[in-house]
Design a protein around this motif. Structure first.
Motif, PDB file in Angstrom:
ATOM      1  N   ALA A  78     -85.688   0.718  41.609  1.00 32.99           N
ATOM      2  CA  ALA A  78     -87.104   0.340  41.729  1.00 32.99           C
ATOM      3  C   ALA A  78     -87.238  -1.018  42.409  1.00 32.99           C
ATOM      4  CB  ALA A  78     -87.754   0.315  40.346  1.00 32.99           C
ATOM      5  N   TYR A  79     -86.360  -1.956  42.061  1.00 37.72           N
ATOM      6  CA  TYR A  79     -86.388  -3.275  42.693  1.00 37.72           C
ATOM      7  C   TYR A  79     -86.042  -3.167  44.180  1.00 37.72           C
ATOM      8  CZ  TYR A  79     -85.407  -8.264  43.420  1.00 37.72           C
ATOM      9  OH  TYR A  79     -85.408  -9.551  43.891  1.00 37.72           O
ATOM     10  N   PRO A 122     -79.328  -0.298  29.409  1.00 37.95           N
ATOM     11  CA  PRO A 122     -79.871  -1.246  30.397  1.00 37.95           C
ATOM     12  C   PRO A 122     -79.704  -2.704  29.998  1.00 37.95           C
ATOM     13  CG  PRO A 122     -81.637  -0.058  29.268  1.00 37.95           C
ATOM     14  CD  PRO A 122     -80.359   0.624  28.909  1.00 37.95           C
ATOM     15  N   SER A 148     -82.315   3.099  37.299  1.00 38.15           N
ATOM     16  CA  SER A 148     -83.728   3.216  37.650  1.00 38.15           C
ATOM     17  C   SER A 148     -84.346   1.850  37.922  1.00 38.15           C
ATOM     18  CB  SER A 148     -84.495   3.931  36.530  1.00 38.15           C
ATOM     19  OG  SER A 148     -84.577   3.124  35.364  1.00 38.15           O
ATOM     20  N   TYR A 149     -83.951   0.831  37.141  1.00 34.92           N
ATOM     21  CA  TYR A 149     -84.501  -0.506  37.368  1.00 34.92           C
ATOM     22  C   TYR A 149     -83.995  -1.104  38.679  1.00 34.92           C
ATOM     23  CZ  TYR A 149     -86.242  -0.481  32.571  1.00 34.92           C
ATOM     24  OH  TYR A 149     -86.914  -0.180  31.413  1.00 34.92           O
ATOM     25  N   GLY A 200     -85.803   4.310  32.608  1.00 33.88           N
ATOM     26  CA  GLY A 200     -85.310   3.391  31.600  1.00 33.88           C
ATOM     27  C   GLY A 200     -83.826   3.112  31.672  1.00 33.88           C
ATOM     28  N   PRO A 258     -87.723  -6.729  33.708  1.00 30.19           N
ATOM     29  CA  PRO A 258     -88.387  -5.667  32.933  1.00 30.19           C
ATOM     30  C   PRO A 258     -87.603  -5.246  31.699  1.00 30.19           C
ATOM     31  CG  PRO A 258     -88.415  -5.157  35.276  1.00 30.19           C
ATOM     32  CD  PRO A 258     -87.496  -6.319  35.105  1.00 30.19           C
ATOM     33  N   VAL A 259     -86.295  -5.508  31.692  1.00 24.92           N
ATOM     34  CA  VAL A 259     -85.453  -5.099  30.563  1.00 24.92           C
ATOM     35  C   VAL A 259     -85.266  -6.240  29.574  1.00 24.92           C
ATOM     36  CG1 VAL A 259     -83.169  -4.267  29.901  1.00 24.92           C
ATOM     37  CG2 VAL A 259     -84.239  -3.440  32.006  1.00 24.92           C
ATOM     38  N   VAL A 303     -84.444  -8.834  38.853  1.00 22.12           N
ATOM     39  CA  VAL A 303     -84.183  -7.410  38.675  1.00 22.12           C
ATOM     40  C   VAL A 303     -84.192  -7.041  37.202  1.00 22.12           C
ATOM     41  CG1 VAL A 303     -82.620  -5.506  39.198  1.00 22.12           C
ATOM     42  CG2 VAL A 303     -82.770  -7.438  40.774  1.00 22.12           C
TER      43      VAL A 303
END
Length: 508
Positions: free
Chosen positions: A223-224, A368, A219-220, A215, A422-423, A419
């Protein structure tokens, strides 16, 4: 020589209380009859690097004897239940053609036998009312022997359902319902090789230790990056074989990686990432030679084909074909040389190193929404500056260059938004969609500008050869008009993309 096919299949295993053999699947959906074939004795030796790089990237390479398709089989993941199988004739050594297709995964490491898997196979053919083959269902008695140091042996039973070419995937769901009722449940391994590795004590699974908390911005971003690096590796074989869109998709992946590393400098230290970005720019440039030529070839061919016959004078089609062949060969050479170079392999290693030991900055552990929103807005503001500069210029070469730079800026907004999606959810998705509209319009404008240059070259060559240049002039005029039309559309498209509400939705 190699040949390839796509196979769609699922693997199952009988439970302890399951049936002893294959159930009768007559009447399952369109299945009207079931006929027996076999049995077959199959003997496969799987090859991999000593550290199992193929298995870790979901690829398998085997040398198989027995059955109707004896030879070398390279299986590459696609989507869902579908894989591509590239086949080569039986030989003692790994064929060079398959070794090259695996280069992005092996990075030049040697391939060696790591597992022997023997199967006694009972086969059933499922046919429709007209007798056409729908699927093949097989029951395998499997014996696996590890060829790795300290490896063991394993035995199991396995059911495999493979669709015939052209059969829709819905049949798999229909058959699975009936198999489950007979105690035959989905296997937890995607292939015999992966299961053999696990059950003989040589599991290939690797779990990357996360350097950031779930989170967090870090991390985001990581992951991308992981997703894009995996895509780059997976697209390599398609680009080497000149499959449709292979080079294009690989080039776009390079751009996504570059943009992510640029946009999220607040998360990752640019002193480490900038050299990687430079190498990604090099690779995208090498791949771009072929892709740009492909786009230009299709545009000019369509333009010529669309002209009325009375406007096509002289050997225009033949001249365009000669031009295409000479340019195509040059562009493909760029791609082949890039993908077989040590520089390319070093780039892949650098990307792995970046993911393994990410150079995280303080904001990688921050809030984030705030961190990622700021990153997207910075790219958006750069785009706004580029657009303001371009729209202030009069039509002409300087404006064409400025619009091309604005197009690049629009891409960066899109990728930064990907990217952050998700946030930030819908607000950043809307912004990315508007930026894409700007990018596509400016892309068509740039293609028209490039086409005009190519058509002028063709006209000059035709004139020098004593041919009429009339047709090339007509096409040149069409492309100039097309570029002008895109410029006329641009202010309204940009107004939609520069709506203050879009920006406000990302401010934190």
């Amino acid at each position: 020589m190699t040949e390839s096919k796509r196979e769609t299949e699922r693997k199952y295993e009988p439970s302890s209380a399951g049936v002893a053999g294959l159930p009768d699947l007559t009447g399952a959906g369109p299945v009207a009859s079931v006929t027996a074939a076999g049995p077959e004795e199959l003997d496969a030796v799987y090859h991999d690097t000593p550290d199992l790089r193929l298995a870790r990237s979901s690829a398998t390479l085997r040398r198989r004897t027995g059955g109707a398709d004896a030879g070398w089989h390279l299986k590459l993941p696609l989507t869902g239940d579908t894989r591509e199988e590239v086949r080569a004739p039986l030989s003692d050594e790994v064929p060079d053609a398959l070794r090259e297709l695996l280069l992005s995964r092996t990075r030049g490491a040697g391939l060696r036998p790591v597992m022997r898997v023997r199967s006694t196979r009972a086969v059933r053919h499922l046919r429709d009312a007209d007798g056409a083959l729908l699927a093949e269902v097989s029951l395998d008695e499997v014996r696996a022997d590890s060829l790795l140091p300290g490896g063991g042996r394993a035995e199991w039973r396995e059911v495999e359902v493979e669709l015939a070419d052209g059969v829709g995937g819905g049949l798999l769901d229909t058959l699975e319902k009936k198999l489950r009722k007979k105690g035959i449940v989905p296997a937890d391994s995607p292939s015999k090789f992966v299961r053999a590795l696990r059950e003989t004590g040589a599991a290939a699974e690797v779990t990357r230790t996360r350097a950031t908390a779930p989170g967090s911005p870090g991390s985001y971003v990581l992951a991308y990056l992981e997703e894009q690096v995996a895509a780059l590796v997976a697209l390599d074989p398609a680009a080497r074989r000149e499959l449709p869109d292979g080079v294009h998709r690989m080039r776009v992946t390079c751009r996504r990686l570059r943009s992510c590393l640029r946009s999220y400098r607040s998360v990752l230290d640019r002193r480490v990432t900038d050299p990687v970005r430079a190498e990604l720019k090099w690779l995208a440039g090498e791949l771009g030679v072929e892709r740009d030529q492909e786009v230009l070839r299709e545009r000019l061919s369509a333009g010529l084909a669309g002209l009325p016959g009375d406007l096509v004078l002289g050997p225009a089609a033949a001249r365009l074909r000669v031009w295409e062949v000479s340019r195509d060969q040059e562009s493909r050479t760029h791609t082949r040389e890039a993908l077989t170079s040590d520089r390319y392999l070093r780039l892949l290693d650098a990307l792995d190193g970046l993911l393994g030991e990410p150079p995280l900055r303080g904001r990688a552990a921050g809030k984030p929404a705030r961190t990622m929103g700021r990153a997207v807005l910075k790219e958006y503001d750069r785009l706004a500056g580029r657009m303001e500069q371009a729209l202030a210029l009069p039509p002409g070469p300087a404006r064409d260059v400025a619009l091309h730079q604005a197009r690049k800026a629009a891409k960066k907004v899109r990728y930064a938004a990907e990217v952050a999606r998700p946030v930030l959810g819908k607000p950043v998705k809307r912004l990315g969609k508007r930026a894409k509209a700007v990018q596509q319009l400016l892309g068509d404008h740039q293609d028209a500008v490039v086409a005009q240059e190519a058509l002028r070259e063709l006209a000059v060559a035709a004139h020098a050869a004593g041919e009429t240049a009339f047709t090339w002039g007509v096409l040149h005029g069409q492309e100039r008009a097309r570029a002008g039309a895109r410029e006329a559309e641009l202010p309204s498209v940009w107004r939609a993309a520069s709506d203050p509400a879009l920006r406000a939705g990302l401010a934190h």
